[in-house]
Scaffold this motif. Structure first.
Motif, PDB file in Angstrom:
ATOM      1  N   SER A 286      -0.414  23.154   5.576  1.00  0.00           N
ATOM      2  CA  SER A 286      -1.298  22.700   6.889  1.00  0.00           C
ATOM      3  C   SER A 286      -1.780  21.363   7.233  1.00  0.00           C
ATOM      4  CB  SER A 286      -2.056  24.017   6.969  1.00  0.00           C
ATOM      5  OG  SER A 286      -3.234  24.035   6.140  1.00  0.00           O
ATOM      6  N   GLU A 287      -2.049  21.202   8.162  1.00  0.00           N
ATOM      7  CA  GLU A 287      -2.871  20.267   8.591  1.00  0.00           C
ATOM      8  C   GLU A 287      -4.273  20.177   8.093  1.00  0.00           C
ATOM      9  OE1 GLU A 287      -1.150  17.355  11.087  1.00  0.00           O
ATOM     10  OE2 GLU A 287      -0.080  18.461   9.721  1.00  0.00           O
ATOM     11  N   THR A 288      -4.732  21.146   8.020  1.00  0.00           N
ATOM     12  CA  THR A 288      -6.346  21.421   7.256  1.00  0.00           C
ATOM     13  C   THR A 288      -6.021  21.062   5.802  1.00  0.00           C
ATOM     14  OG1 THR A 288      -6.814  23.037   9.167  1.00  0.00           O
ATOM     15  CG2 THR A 288      -7.829  23.042   6.982  1.00  0.00           C
ATOM     16  N   GLU A 289      -4.975  21.819   5.301  1.00  0.00           N
ATOM     17  CA  GLU A 289      -5.010  21.505   3.762  1.00  0.00           C
ATOM     18  C   GLU A 289      -4.695  19.710   3.337  1.00  0.00           C
ATOM     19  OE1 GLU A 289      -2.727  25.295   1.579  1.00  0.00           O
ATOM     20  OE2 GLU A 289      -1.608  24.589   3.534  1.00  0.00           O
ATOM     21  N   ILE A 290      -3.914  19.096   4.170  1.00  0.00           N
ATOM     22  CA  ILE A 290      -3.844  17.824   3.923  1.00  0.00           C
ATOM     23  C   ILE A 290      -5.003  17.183   4.266  1.00  0.00           C
ATOM     24  CG2 ILE A 290      -2.292  15.765   4.670  1.00  0.00           C
ATOM     25  CD1 ILE A 290      -0.154  17.758   5.729  1.00  0.00           C
ATOM     26  N   ALA A 291      -5.650  17.391   5.192  1.00  0.00           N
ATOM     27  CA  ALA A 291      -6.818  16.621   5.408  1.00  0.00           C
ATOM     28  C   ALA A 291      -7.738  16.845   4.247  1.00  0.00           C
ATOM     29  CB  ALA A 291      -7.487  17.113   6.746  1.00  0.00           C
ATOM     30  N   GLU A 292      -7.948  18.022   3.725  1.00  0.00           N
ATOM     31  CA  GLU A 292      -8.896  18.372   2.559  1.00  0.00           C
ATOM     32  C   GLU A 292      -8.166  17.601   1.272  1.00  0.00           C
ATOM     33  OE1 GLU A 292     -11.769  20.060   0.266  1.00  0.00           O
ATOM     34  OE2 GLU A 292     -11.556  19.554   2.476  1.00  0.00           O
ATOM     35  N   ALA A 293      -7.001  17.385   1.208  1.00  0.00           N
ATOM     36  CA  ALA A 293      -6.566  16.513  -0.027  1.00  0.00           C
ATOM     37  C   ALA A 293      -6.738  15.254   0.244  1.00  0.00           C
ATOM     38  CB  ALA A 293      -4.975  17.172  -0.059  1.00  0.00           C
ATOM     39  N   VAL A 294      -6.761  14.803   1.498  1.00  0.00           N
ATOM     40  CA  VAL A 294      -7.296  13.447   1.426  1.00  0.00           C
ATOM     41  C   VAL A 294      -8.860  13.299   1.169  1.00  0.00           C
ATOM     42  CG1 VAL A 294      -8.042  11.637   3.140  1.00  0.00           C
ATOM     43  CG2 VAL A 294      -5.841  12.878   3.539  1.00  0.00           C
ATOM     44  N   ARG A 295      -9.602  14.166   1.376  1.00  0.00           N
ATOM     45  CA  ARG A 295     -11.124  13.987   1.117  1.00  0.00           C
ATOM     46  C   ARG A 295     -11.037  14.351  -0.566  1.00  0.00           C
ATOM     47  NH1 ARG A 295     -11.319  16.624   6.136  1.00  0.00           N
ATOM     48  NH2 ARG A 295     -11.134  18.643   5.380  1.00  0.00           N
ATOM     49  N   ILE A 296     -10.365  15.209  -1.115  1.00  0.00           N
ATOM     50  CA  ILE A 296     -10.622  15.554  -2.645  1.00  0.00           C
ATOM     51  C   ILE A 296     -10.010  14.268  -3.268  1.00  0.00           C
ATOM     52  CG2 ILE A 296      -9.513  16.564  -4.275  1.00  0.00           C
ATOM     53  CD1 ILE A 296      -9.459  19.195  -2.499  1.00  0.00           C
TER      54      ILE A 296
ATOM     55  N   GLY B  20       0.722  -1.223   0.080  1.00  0.00           N
ATOM     56  CA  GLY B  20       0.029   0.023   0.061  1.00  0.00           C
ATOM     57  C   GLY B  20       0.926   1.230  -0.207  1.00  0.00           C
ATOM     58  N   ALA B  21       2.122   1.232  -0.259  1.00  0.00           N
ATOM     59  CA  ALA B  21       3.014   2.371  -0.254  1.00  0.00           C
ATOM     60  C   ALA B  21       4.159   2.291  -1.390  1.00  0.00           C
ATOM     61  CB  ALA B  21       3.386   2.850   1.220  1.00  0.00           C
ATOM     62  N   PHE B  22       4.738   3.322  -1.373  1.00  0.00           N
ATOM     63  CA  PHE B  22       5.963   3.255  -2.396  1.00  0.00           C
ATOM     64  C   PHE B  22       7.253   2.622  -1.841  1.00  0.00           C
ATOM     65  CE2 PHE B  22       7.134   6.845   0.162  1.00  0.00           C
ATOM     66  CZ  PHE B  22       8.611   6.936   0.133  1.00  0.00           C
ATOM     67  N   LYS B  23       7.361   2.515  -0.462  1.00  0.00           N
ATOM     68  CA  LYS B  23       8.492   1.979   0.152  1.00  0.00           C
ATOM     69  C   LYS B  23       8.847   0.516  -0.233  1.00  0.00           C
ATOM     70  CE  LYS B  23       9.653   5.478   2.848  1.00  0.00           C
ATOM     71  NZ  LYS B  23      10.884   6.129   3.047  1.00  0.00           N
ATOM     72  N   ILE B  24       8.144  -0.121  -0.688  1.00  0.00           N
ATOM     73  CA  ILE B  24       8.159  -1.790  -1.041  1.00  0.00           C
ATOM     74  C   ILE B  24       9.328  -1.651  -1.925  1.00  0.00           C
ATOM     75  CG2 ILE B  24       6.337  -1.677  -2.752  1.00  0.00           C
ATOM     76  CD1 ILE B  24       5.785  -4.676  -2.143  1.00  0.00           C
ATOM     77  N   ARG B  25       9.290  -0.624  -3.041  1.00  0.00           N
ATOM     78  CA  ARG B  25      10.406  -0.841  -3.913  1.00  0.00           C
ATOM     79  C   ARG B  25      11.871  -0.876  -3.426  1.00  0.00           C
ATOM     80  NH1 ARG B  25       8.107   0.916  -9.154  1.00  0.00           N
ATOM     81  NH2 ARG B  25       6.045   1.645  -8.866  1.00  0.00           N
ATOM     82  N   GLY B  26      12.151  -0.029  -2.386  1.00  0.00           N
ATOM     83  CA  GLY B  26      13.275   0.224  -1.798  1.00  0.00           C
ATOM     84  C   GLY B  26      13.432  -1.069  -0.728  1.00  0.00           C
ATOM     85  N   GLY B  27      12.569  -1.697  -0.517  1.00  0.00           N
ATOM     86  CA  GLY B  27      12.684  -2.922   0.489  1.00  0.00           C
ATOM     87  C   GLY B  27      13.150  -3.993  -0.597  1.00  0.00           C
TER      88      GLY B  27
ATOM     89  N   SER C 256       1.709   8.440  -2.367  1.00  0.00           N
ATOM     90  CA  SER C 256       2.683   7.779  -1.908  1.00  0.00           C
ATOM     91  C   SER C 256       2.318   6.517  -1.064  1.00  0.00           C
ATOM     92  CB  SER C 256       3.783   8.575  -1.249  1.00  0.00           C
ATOM     93  OG  SER C 256       3.016   9.182  -0.159  1.00  0.00           O
ATOM     94  N   GLY C 257       1.052   6.590  -0.328  1.00  0.00           N
ATOM     95  CA  GLY C 257       0.616   5.444   0.272  1.00  0.00           C
ATOM     96  C   GLY C 257      -0.712   5.708   0.794  1.00  0.00           C
ATOM     97  N   ALA C 258      -1.447   4.462   1.212  1.00  0.00           N
ATOM     98  CA  ALA C 258      -2.887   4.733   1.634  1.00  0.00           C
ATOM     99  C   ALA C 258      -3.003   4.171   3.045  1.00  0.00           C
ATOM    100  CB  ALA C 258      -3.659   3.705   0.681  1.00  0.00           C
ATOM    101  N   ASN C 259      -1.949   3.965   3.918  1.00  0.00           N
ATOM    102  CA  ASN C 259      -2.065   3.192   5.153  1.00  0.00           C
ATOM    103  C   ASN C 259      -2.298   3.986   6.371  1.00  0.00           C
ATOM    104  OD1 ASN C 259      -1.298   0.694   3.719  1.00  0.00           O
ATOM    105  ND2 ASN C 259       0.806   1.142   3.768  1.00  0.00           N
ATOM    106  N   MET C 260      -3.519   4.536   6.383  1.00  0.00           N
ATOM    107  CA  MET C 260      -4.183   5.194   7.475  1.00  0.00           C
ATOM    108  C   MET C 260      -5.045   4.543   8.215  1.00  0.00           C
ATOM    109  SD  MET C 260      -5.220   9.281   7.475  1.00  0.00           S
ATOM    110  CE  MET C 260      -6.557   8.887   6.279  1.00  0.00           C
TER     111      MET C 260
ATOM    112  N   HIS D 286     -11.832   8.048  -5.887  1.00  0.00           N
ATOM    113  CA  HIS D 286     -12.109   7.064  -4.797  1.00  0.00           C
ATOM    114  C   HIS D 286     -10.834   6.289  -4.585  1.00  0.00           C
ATOM    115  CE1 HIS D 286     -16.749   7.106  -6.052  1.00  0.00           C
ATOM    116  NE2 HIS D 286     -16.360   8.077  -5.383  1.00  0.00           N
ATOM    117  N   ASN D 287      -9.885   6.997  -4.291  1.00  0.00           N
ATOM    118  CA  ASN D 287      -8.910   6.421  -3.669  1.00  0.00           C
ATOM    119  C   ASN D 287      -8.444   6.963  -2.426  1.00  0.00           C
ATOM    120  OD1 ASN D 287      -6.789   4.563  -5.609  1.00  0.00           O
ATOM    121  ND2 ASN D 287      -8.192   5.887  -6.934  1.00  0.00           N
ATOM    122  N   LEU D 288      -8.189   6.264  -1.353  1.00  0.00           N
ATOM    123  CA  LEU D 288      -7.874   6.469  -0.048  1.00  0.00           C
ATOM    124  C   LEU D 288      -6.335   6.919  -0.085  1.00  0.00           C
ATOM    125  CD1 LEU D 288      -8.441   7.079   2.802  1.00  0.00           C
ATOM    126  CD2 LEU D 288      -7.793   4.802   3.310  1.00  0.00           C
TER     127      LEU D 288
END
Length: 320
Positions: free
Chosen positions: A256-266, A49-56, A303-307, A272-274
């Motif tokens: 800001s935290e508010t901007e990040i949260a709004e981007a999650v919602r957008i 669920g995230a880009f880090k798998i590639r480095g691993g 970069s990832g969806a693991n919330m 329809h991606n988390l």
């Protein structure tokens, strides 16, 4: 640490033995909202669920070839790096001990344990957990996996290779910055392909060390990194990463935290991606610069969806 196109292609071939390339889509609702052609690189569509798998994958392959005597690894994470290392290392027959800060996301901890890691909570934040992991490496004879390493970077750079091969005429790519492998990998891929695409880093205002360092021209640490976007919750830039994005990034934005949260919602509304908090930071940066990008072809890295479920429910309901 520049890479040739051939070196990145070799890394991609290694990674594709374990996962397919991730898609990149131009989403029409995002484009209509922002007045630009907006491509999303879907690193949320990987086996962790995230880009880090590639480095691993790349790092553990390098470790088994160059240090066959190693029997176990230790590292620190907020979750996605740890899942990547656990998945690859356990499959290679290694033991895995992972340090996370106290109060780390429960579902990320569970995912790491699911891949076979021993997860230990230590300290108030990522930087404290990292220091303890490096101490334990020496004390217990485990191989220390740093947050930034040439092989981690070479693996991560393959998502930039995919995106920029599929859409080579992008004006700008917006990339979250935590420890820096994502933005450095994107810069490495752009340079290997000889393109002029701007790479813009994005951090949280509550964990702005990368932006402060970029603007000061030297490493600047912050006293805290209290952001719900835990993948970018870093107090001190990694010097090796800073050396790359200080030269290769066009600029670094703070949202800001508010901007990040709004981007999650957008993201959820328009595609329809988390996206986890850190996964939405790039989109928040583009939204902040929407006037600058009118009519252009741009991309953001999801970069990832693991919330965790509870956090997801609160953010989608309008919290933060």
């Amino acid at each position: 640490m520049p890479f040739t196109r051939a070196a990145l292609a070799d890394a991609a071939a290694l990674i594709y033995r374990q996962m397919p390339p991730t898609p990149q889509f131009a989403w029409p609702l995002l484009g209509q909202r922002l007045g630009a052609e907006v491509w999303v690189k879907h690193e949320n569509h990987t086996p962790t669920g995230a880009f880090k798998i590639r480095g691993g994958i790349a790092f553990i392959d390098w470790l088994r070839r160059t240090h066959p005597e190693v029997r176990g690894i230790v590292t620190a994470t907020r979750g996605n790096h740890g899942q990547a290392q656990a998945r690859a290392a356990v499959a290679a027959g290694l033991t895995v001990k992972i340090y996370v800060p106290q109060g780390n996301a429960l579902e990320k901890n569970a995912a790491m344990r699911g891949f076979g890691a021993e997860v230990v909570e230590f300290g108030a934040d990522f930087d404290s957990a990292k220091a303890e992991a490096m101490r334990v490496a020496a004390a217990e004879g485990l191989f220390p996996v740093p947050p930034f390493h040439p092989e981690l970077l070479r693996g991560v750079a393959t998502y930039g290779l995919e995106l920029l091969t599929a859409v080579p005429d992008l004006a700008t790519i917006y990339v979250p910055i935590g420890c820096g492998s994502g933005i450095c990998g994107t810069i490495a891929a752009r340079d290997a392909l000889g393109l002029t695409t701007e790479v813009v880093g994005v951090v949280s205002t509550e964990a702005a060390a990368a932006k402060l360092s970029f603007e000061a021209g030297r490493i600047v640490e912050t006293a805290s990194a209290n952001t719900f976007a835990d993948g970018v919750a870093v107090r001190a830039p990694v010097p090796e990463a800073f050396a790359i994005y200080a030269k290769g990034a066009a600029r670094i934005l703070a949202v800001s935290e508010t901007e990040i949260a709004e981007a999650v919602r957008i993201f959820f509304h328009d595609t329809h991606n988390l996206a986890e908090g850190a996964g939405a930071v790039g989109l928040a940066g583009l939204i902040q610069e929407r006037d600058r990008q009118q009519g252009k072809r741009v991309a953001v890295i999801l970069s990832g969806a693991n919330m965790d479920t509870d956090m997801t429910a609160r953010v989608l309901a309008g919290a933060l």
